[in-house]
Write an enzyme that holds these catalytic residues in place. Structure first.
Site, PDB file in Angstrom:
ATOM      1  N   SER A   1      -0.891  -1.171   2.270  1.00  0.00           N
ATOM      2  CA  SER A   1      -0.009  -0.060   1.920  1.00  0.00           C
ATOM      3  C   SER A   1       0.235  -0.047   0.420  1.00  0.00           C
ATOM      4  CB  SER A   1       1.290  -0.136   2.746  1.00  0.00           C
ATOM      5  OG  SER A   1       1.954   1.110   2.661  1.00  0.00           O
TER       6      SER A   1
ATOM      7  N   LYS B   1      -3.420   0.975  -1.757  1.00  0.00           N
ATOM      8  CA  LYS B   1      -4.305   1.771  -0.898  1.00  0.00           C
ATOM      9  C   LYS B   1      -5.585   2.246  -1.590  1.00  0.00           C
ATOM     10  CE  LYS B   1      -1.353   3.688   2.650  1.00  0.00           C
ATOM     11  NZ  LYS B   1      -0.969   4.921   3.310  1.00  0.00           N
TER      12      LYS B   1
END
Ligand code: NAD
Length: 288
Positions: free
Chosen positions: A69, A73
């Site tokens: 995350s 990313k």
């Protein structure tokens, strides 16, 4: 720990910063436990600086994979061996799968959005979508929907740093899929109203509606929303966003927050790692 850990336990990670608030460890560990799978899911605070070592550790420790995350990313892409084709177009990864040292990147957010609508009996394939937002969520939704058969997407963004991404998404969709995409400016309210009115689904993938923009919405006039329009908000905290309130005031029958998308993006990653279907209703009950 819920399931019995032993010398055979397979590790899945979550690499992001900040990440301690994430619901993903609870989601996946309860799902492993429910299905009797000998896996464990742990969150690791990893910034861009630590990412190369962390990704290499997936190979070294023979982990099955990891969620990725923010802020990692995009930065993770050059560290992987392969990307699945949709992820290549999206340009961001939220799931890594390790097949005997070969790391493949996937993005499951768009898959999760479509599956969450399928779960509600709503099929957006062959239909027109009007979409606000072109950040991480908006890009994954636009590209995946175009690849999965949505016929037309009108993408709106305000004039900020994401406008160029909106243009990129439109160009990529027109070049590589059968979907017809067009770029629109949120500042043109007449156009926004018109495009919502001619759509089957209006999806909001902006940060508007969640903290610190909680209580705000891009569509505040209920007369913009037909009763048979599908209204989808990616936000799930708060559970009922301002957009959803306006839609309910307008008498819209199908109004959704991003909870189903969140669960289904996790389920799609779970399937990639384990080959099993996540017990989504059970997990929904545990988390909410
Ligand atoms: P991002 O920062 O990458 O993109 C933000 C988007 O919102 C951009 O398009 C930006 O132009 C737009 N925006 C921001 N402020 C705005 C304003 N005041 N008016 C108009 N547009 C504005 O963020 P993201 O990661 O794409 O997340 C967007 C939303 O999607 C968030 O609310 C997030 O919670 C949600 N999300 C949900 C899921 C899920 O599983 N349900 C997954 C990812 C993201």
């Amino acid at each position: 720990m819920l399931n019995q850990l032993d010398g055979h336990t397979i590790l899945i990670g979550l690499m992001a910063y900040p990440i301690r608030h994430s619901m993903s460890p609870t989601m996946h560990n309860h799902a492993f436990d429910k299905l009797g799978l000998n896996f464990a899911y742990l969150a690791f605070e990893i910034t861009n600086d630590g990412l190369p070592d962390a990704i290499n550790a997936i190979r070294t420790l023979d982990m099955r994979g990891s969620n990725i995350s923010m802020p990692n990313k995009q930065k993770v892409i050059p560290l992987l061996d392969k990307l699945d084709p949709a992820t290549e177009m999206i340009g961001a990864v939220n799931t890594v799968v390790n097949d005997h040292g070969v790391l493949t990147g996937y993005t499951t957010d768009g898959i999760g959005m479509i599956k969450s609508l399928d779960d509600e009996g709503i099929d957006i394939r062959g239909k027109k979508m009007t979409l606000a937002g072109a950040g991480g969520a908006g890009t994954a939704i636009a590209i995946q929907c175009a690849l999965d058969g949505v016929k037309e997407i009108s993408i709106f963004n305000r004039d900020d740093e994401f406008l160029a991404q909106a243009q990129r998404n439109v160009d990529l969709i027109n070049e590589k899929t059968d979907c017809k995409a067009t770029l629109h400016h949120l500042e043109d309210q007449d156009d926004f109203k018109k495009e919502i009115d001619s759509a089957f689904i209006y999806a909001d993938a902006t940060s508007v509606g969640m903290n610190p923009l909680e209580g705000q919405t891009l569509v505040s006039d209920p007369s913009w929303l037909r009763k048979d329009l599908v209204v989808f908000d990616t936000v799930y905290a708060p559970r009922t966003t301002k957009l959803m309130e306006v839609a309910e005031e307008a008498g819209v029958e199908h109004v959704f927050n991003g909870l189903g998308m969140m669960l289904e993006q996790g389920a799609a990653a779970f399937k990639l790692w384990t080959g099993e279907d996540m017990p989504v209703d059970y997990i929904r009950h545990i988390l909410f």
